[in-house]
Design a protein around this motif. Sequence first.
Motif, PDB file in Angstrom:
ATOM      1  N   THR A 178       0.870  -1.170   0.000  1.00 58.53           N
ATOM      2  CA  THR A 178       0.000   0.000   0.000  1.00 58.53           C
ATOM      3  C   THR A 178       0.908   1.221   0.000  1.00 58.53           C
ATOM      4  N   ARG A 179       0.353   2.374  -0.299  1.00 59.71           N
ATOM      5  CA  ARG A 179       1.137   3.619  -0.263  1.00 59.71           C
ATOM      6  C   ARG A 179       1.341   3.999   1.202  1.00 59.71           C
ATOM      7  N   VAL A 180       2.572   4.309   1.559  1.00 59.09           N
ATOM      8  CA  VAL A 180       2.908   4.711   2.921  1.00 59.09           C
ATOM      9  C   VAL A 180       3.447   6.140   2.857  1.00 59.09           C
ATOM     10  N   VAL A 181       2.882   7.027   3.704  1.00 59.07           N
ATOM     11  CA  VAL A 181       3.345   8.411   3.773  1.00 59.07           C
ATOM     12  C   VAL A 181       3.881   8.634   5.186  1.00 59.07           C
ATOM     13  N   PRO A 182       5.174   8.365   5.413  1.00 63.76           N
ATOM     14  CA  PRO A 182       5.741   8.484   6.755  1.00 63.76           C
ATOM     15  C   PRO A 182       5.631   9.911   7.294  1.00 63.76           C
ATOM     16  N   GLY A 183       5.350  10.008   8.588  1.00 61.68           N
ATOM     17  CA  GLY A 183       5.292  11.316   9.234  1.00 61.68           C
ATOM     18  C   GLY A 183       3.919  11.968   9.189  1.00 61.68           C
ATOM     19  N   LEU A 184       3.006  11.408   8.458  1.00 61.94           N
ATOM     20  CA  LEU A 184       1.656  11.975   8.350  1.00 61.94           C
ATOM     21  C   LEU A 184       0.739  11.176   9.262  1.00 61.94           C
ATOM     22  N   ASN A 185       0.649  11.609  10.509  1.00 61.64           N
ATOM     23  CA  ASN A 185      -0.123  10.879  11.517  1.00 61.64           C
ATOM     24  C   ASN A 185      -1.328  11.700  11.937  1.00 61.64           C
ATOM     25  N   ARG A 186      -2.228  11.929  11.034  1.00 63.47           N
ATOM     26  CA  ARG A 186      -3.388  12.761  11.332  1.00 63.47           C
ATOM     27  C   ARG A 186      -4.674  11.959  11.196  1.00 63.47           C
ATOM     28  N   GLY A 187      -4.781  10.886  11.925  1.00 61.96           N
ATOM     29  CA  GLY A 187      -6.009  10.093  11.921  1.00 61.96           C
ATOM     30  C   GLY A 187      -6.351   9.550  10.547  1.00 61.96           C
ATOM     31  N   ASN A 188      -7.535   9.865  10.101  1.00 59.58           N
ATOM     32  CA  ASN A 188      -8.014   9.375   8.813  1.00 59.58           C
ATOM     33  C   ASN A 188      -7.735  10.371   7.700  1.00 59.58           C
TER      34      ASN A 188
END
Length: 126
Positions: A62-72
């Motif tokens: 799947t696409r992973v965007v590290p550092g983007l931890n904003r819920g949904n």
Amino acid sequence: MRRLIPLLLPLFLLLPAVAAPADSYQQNLATLRKFTATDPDKLARRNARAGDYRFLALRGYTRVVPGLNRGNCQLAERDWRYLPGSSEDMWDSAHTRLGDKAYHFAERYNTTMIRLRDAARRPVCN
């Protein structure tokens, strides 16, 4: 001999496909090494000055965007791009270490990009 040719023909057609991953692997390693050798914070600032506020994503199952931890948080296609050379295929321990380094690089880049987007009053999530 004539009976053997129809049996061997599919093997010759598959040979380029089998050889291609090694070239692709070397290209991925070289590209990842190049990117991870730069400073992710400087690269994010330079890209933002040029008007490119996209996040870096890693290719995987799947696409992973590290550092983007904003819920949904949902990102539009225009809000991210793949880190060149990233891949879910880890061929050896050197590639795995480089993949870990790429993850941390993208995490720092994206964390900086969040601050830059906030300062420019650009929404982080849609």
